[in-house]
Design a protein around this motif. Sequence first.
Motif, PDB file in Angstrom:
ATOM      1  N   SER A  27      48.820  31.445  35.869  1.00 23.89           N
ATOM      2  CA  SER A  27      47.494  30.841  35.713  1.00 23.89           C
ATOM      3  C   SER A  27      46.400  31.890  35.556  1.00 23.89           C
ATOM      4  O   SER A  27      46.294  32.824  36.349  1.00 23.89           O
ATOM      5  CB  SER A  27      47.186  29.975  36.940  1.00 23.89           C
ATOM      6  N   ARG A  28      45.576  31.720  34.535  1.00 25.27           N
ATOM      7  CA  ARG A  28      44.410  32.587  34.368  1.00 25.27           C
ATOM      8  C   ARG A  28      43.358  32.282  35.424  1.00 25.27           C
ATOM      9  O   ARG A  28      42.598  33.164  35.832  1.00 25.27           O
ATOM     10  CB  ARG A  28      43.826  32.407  32.972  1.00 25.27           C
ATOM     11  N   VAL A  29      43.279  31.024  35.838  1.00 29.81           N
ATOM     12  CA  VAL A  29      42.293  30.658  36.868  1.00 29.81           C
ATOM     13  C   VAL A  29      42.590  31.396  38.173  1.00 29.81           C
ATOM     14  O   VAL A  29      41.692  31.978  38.796  1.00 29.81           O
ATOM     15  CB  VAL A  29      42.302  29.131  37.104  1.00 29.81           C
ATOM     16  N   MET A  30      43.848  31.380  38.590  1.00 32.72           N
ATOM     17  CA  MET A  30      44.207  32.058  39.839  1.00 32.72           C
ATOM     18  C   MET A  30      44.028  33.566  39.700  1.00 32.72           C
ATOM     19  O   MET A  30      43.574  34.241  40.628  1.00 32.72           O
ATOM     20  CB  MET A  30      45.651  31.717  40.212  1.00 32.72           C
ATOM     21  N   ALA A  31      44.394  34.110  38.531  1.00 37.72           N
ATOM     22  CA  ALA A  31      44.258  35.558  38.325  1.00 37.72           C
ATOM     23  C   ALA A  31      42.797  35.976  38.343  1.00 37.72           C
ATOM     24  O   ALA A  31      42.429  36.968  39.000  1.00 37.72           O
ATOM     25  CB  ALA A  31      44.910  35.944  36.998  1.00 37.72           C
ATOM     26  N   SER A  32      41.947  35.228  37.636  1.00 33.14           N
ATOM     27  CA  SER A  32      40.527  35.598  37.588  1.00 33.14           C
ATOM     28  C   SER A  32      39.863  35.409  38.947  1.00 33.14           C
ATOM     29  O   SER A  32      39.003  36.215  39.339  1.00 33.14           O
ATOM     30  CB  SER A  32      39.803  34.762  36.527  1.00 33.14           C
ATOM     31  N   THR A  33      40.275  34.366  39.682  1.00 33.40           N
ATOM     32  CA  THR A  33      39.713  34.161  41.022  1.00 33.40           C
ATOM     33  C   THR A  33      40.118  35.307  41.951  1.00 33.40           C
ATOM     34  O   THR A  33      39.314  35.775  42.767  1.00 33.40           O
ATOM     35  CB  THR A  33      40.199  32.818  41.605  1.00 33.40           C
ATOM     36  N   THR A  34      41.341  35.778  41.802  1.00 28.07           N
ATOM     37  CA  THR A  34      41.795  36.910  42.612  1.00 28.07           C
ATOM     38  C   THR A  34      40.958  38.152  42.319  1.00 28.07           C
ATOM     39  O   THR A  34      40.523  38.862  43.239  1.00 28.07           O
ATOM     40  CB  THR A  34      43.276  37.213  42.319  1.00 28.07           C
ATOM     41  N   VAL A  35      40.722  38.415  41.043  1.00 26.15           N
ATOM     42  CA  VAL A  35      39.923  39.588  40.656  1.00 26.15           C
ATOM     43  C   VAL A  35      38.501  39.472  41.192  1.00 26.15           C
ATOM     44  O   VAL A  35      37.930  40.442  41.709  1.00 26.15           O
ATOM     45  CB  VAL A  35      39.913  39.743  39.119  1.00 26.15           C
ATOM     46  N   ILE A  36      37.930  38.261  41.091  1.00 24.02           N
ATOM     47  CA  ILE A  36      36.558  38.064  41.579  1.00 24.02           C
ATOM     48  C   ILE A  36      36.485  38.310  43.088  1.00 24.02           C
ATOM     49  O   ILE A  36      35.566  38.973  43.584  1.00 24.02           O
ATOM     50  CB  ILE A  36      36.076  36.639  41.239  1.00 24.02           C
ATOM     51  N   LEU A  37      37.474  37.791  43.810  1.00 25.00           N
ATOM     52  CA  LEU A  37      37.450  37.916  45.267  1.00 25.00           C
ATOM     53  C   LEU A  37      37.749  39.338  45.736  1.00 25.00           C
ATOM     54  O   LEU A  37      37.198  39.790  46.744  1.00 25.00           O
ATOM     55  CB  LEU A  37      38.464  36.956  45.887  1.00 25.00           C
ATOM     56  N   VAL A  38      38.600  40.032  45.040  1.00 28.60           N
ATOM     57  CA  VAL A  38      39.027  41.367  45.496  1.00 28.60           C
ATOM     58  C   VAL A  38      38.153  42.461  44.876  1.00 28.60           C
ATOM     59  O   VAL A  38      37.427  43.170  45.574  1.00 28.60           O
ATOM     60  CB  VAL A  38      40.510  41.597  45.170  1.00 28.60           C
ATOM     61  N   VAL A  39      38.197  42.563  43.557  1.00 29.00           N
ATOM     62  CA  VAL A  39      37.446  43.624  42.875  1.00 29.00           C
ATOM     63  C   VAL A  39      35.948  43.304  42.867  1.00 29.00           C
ATOM     64  O   VAL A  39      35.110  44.184  43.124  1.00 29.00           O
ATOM     65  CB  VAL A  39      37.969  43.813  41.437  1.00 29.00           C
ATOM     66  N   GLY A  40      35.623  42.046  42.566  1.00 25.93           N
ATOM     67  CA  GLY A  40      34.214  41.661  42.470  1.00 25.93           C
ATOM     68  C   GLY A  40      33.452  41.898  43.757  1.00 25.93           C
ATOM     69  O   GLY A  40      32.333  42.429  43.741  1.00 25.93           O
ATOM     70  N   VAL A  41      34.047  41.521  44.881  1.00 31.81           N
ATOM     71  CA  VAL A  41      33.368  41.717  46.167  1.00 31.81           C
ATOM     72  C   VAL A  41      33.187  43.206  46.451  1.00 31.81           C
ATOM     73  O   VAL A  41      32.126  43.647  46.909  1.00 31.81           O
ATOM     74  CB  VAL A  41      34.156  41.040  47.304  1.00 31.81           C
ATOM     75  N   GLY A  42      34.214  44.013  46.145  1.00 32.48           N
ATOM     76  CA  GLY A  42      34.108  45.455  46.363  1.00 32.48           C
ATOM     77  C   GLY A  42      33.016  46.083  45.521  1.00 32.48           C
ATOM     78  O   GLY A  42      32.213  46.884  46.009  1.00 32.48           O
ATOM     79  N   VAL A  43      32.972  45.708  44.240  1.00 32.57           N
ATOM     80  CA  VAL A  43      31.949  46.259  43.340  1.00 32.57           C
ATOM     81  C   VAL A  43      30.559  45.798  43.767  1.00 32.57           C
ATOM     82  O   VAL A  43      29.598  46.586  43.767  1.00 32.57           O
ATOM     83  CB  VAL A  43      32.248  45.831  41.886  1.00 32.57           C
ATOM     84  N   LEU A  44      30.439  44.520  44.138  1.00 28.60           N
ATOM     85  CA  LEU A  44      29.131  43.997  44.556  1.00 28.60           C
ATOM     86  C   LEU A  44      28.646  44.688  45.823  1.00 28.60           C
ATOM     87  O   LEU A  44      27.455  44.996  45.966  1.00 28.60           O
ATOM     88  CB  LEU A  44      29.245  42.488  44.777  1.00 28.60           C
ATOM     89  N   ALA A  45      29.555  44.951  46.745  1.00 24.24           N
ATOM     90  CA  ALA A  45      29.174  45.662  47.977  1.00 24.24           C
ATOM     91  C   ALA A  45      28.695  47.066  47.665  1.00 24.24           C
ATOM     92  O   ALA A  45      27.686  47.534  48.226  1.00 24.24           O
ATOM     93  CB  ALA A  45      30.367  45.709  48.934  1.00 24.24           C
ATOM     94  N   LEU A  46      29.390  47.734  46.750  1.00 23.18           N
ATOM     95  CA  LEU A  46      28.960  49.068  46.332  1.00 23.18           C
ATOM     96  C   LEU A  46      27.565  49.021  45.701  1.00 23.18           C
ATOM     97  O   LEU A  46      26.716  49.878  45.972  1.00 23.18           O
ATOM     98  CB  LEU A  46      29.960  49.638  45.328  1.00 23.18           C
ATOM     99  N   GLY A  47      27.346  48.014  44.857  1.00 28.63           N
ATOM    100  CA  GLY A  47      26.049  47.872  44.214  1.00 28.63           C
ATOM    101  C   GLY A  47      24.930  47.647  45.214  1.00 28.63           C
ATOM    102  O   GLY A  47      23.843  48.230  45.096  1.00 28.63           O
ATOM    103  N   MET A  48      25.201  46.812  46.215  1.00 25.61           N
ATOM    104  CA  MET A  48      24.174  46.533  47.223  1.00 25.61           C
ATOM    105  C   MET A  48      23.910  47.761  48.093  1.00 25.61           C
ATOM    106  O   MET A  48      22.770  48.038  48.468  1.00 25.61           O
ATOM    107  CB  MET A  48      24.597  45.339  48.089  1.00 25.61           C
ATOM    108  N   LEU A  49      24.962  48.524  48.384  1.00 24.07           N
ATOM    109  CA  LEU A  49      24.766  49.763  49.145  1.00 24.07           C
ATOM    110  C   LEU A  49      23.904  50.737  48.355  1.00 24.07           C
ATOM    111  O   LEU A  49      22.982  51.376  48.907  1.00 24.07           O
ATOM    112  CB  LEU A  49      26.119  50.403  49.451  1.00 24.07           C
TER     113      LEU A  49
END
Length: 260
Positions: free
Chosen positions: A25-47
Amino acid sequence: MSGIRVHAAGLRAAIVVETRKALASRVMASTTVILVVGVGVLALGMLGAAASGDDQVLAKLGPLAGVPGWAGLVGIVLQITSAGGVLAFGVALSWLFGREFADGTVAALFGLPVPRRSIALGKLAVFLAWSALVAIALTGVVAFVGLVLGYGETDAAGFRELARIPVLVVLSALIAVPAAWVATIGRGLLPGIAATVGIIVVAQVAALAEVGAWVPFVAPALWAIAPETVPMMALLGVPAVPILFGALCAFAWSRLQLDR
């Protein structure tokens, strides 16, 4: 005994098939990326924005703006995850259950020898296993980011801070389970997503009313951000949500009728 063996075999078959669906599933794959990579990148951006003195980011971070090291990084990740985790998990559940109706594949499930309640439980089992993997992966990403930023090895207190991330991720997945039941009753993805938004709204209102500590939909986020404000007994009520709505979901699937 033979009935139990048949049910166990049906559940195993459902888990295998649903795992294959989730992996493709692309939905599950993209959700995984958003939750794992996206949160990490967003935290870096906010820092980075906080370090540059961005007033809007500093206002959003509140007391976290002045917290250095691991505590600051983990605090930002927890803020992001508490807000977006339930939504992401609700979307995943809506896809797992609602797509069978939206894509018209539910009719084919009636021809399988596997009981439909086993199919529903298999979907939930795959979802919970996936959420645990997401929790581990996100924690690993945050640990990697912290080391890259030069925070060094964390002490016992820092480890306890870091350990709140996987716990929050799994608890957020558990409180999103009502979306599966609503997607089944509503026969589509949108009802499940709407239910997820409803959960988030209820959580926000309960938090503002300062009664959230004992509300299962609110307690995980409050505990993760400020553990001293939520009794551990309050967190014990969270598993009641997936147990209740998982049972309702399995019952609804066992009673499905092809009437439309």
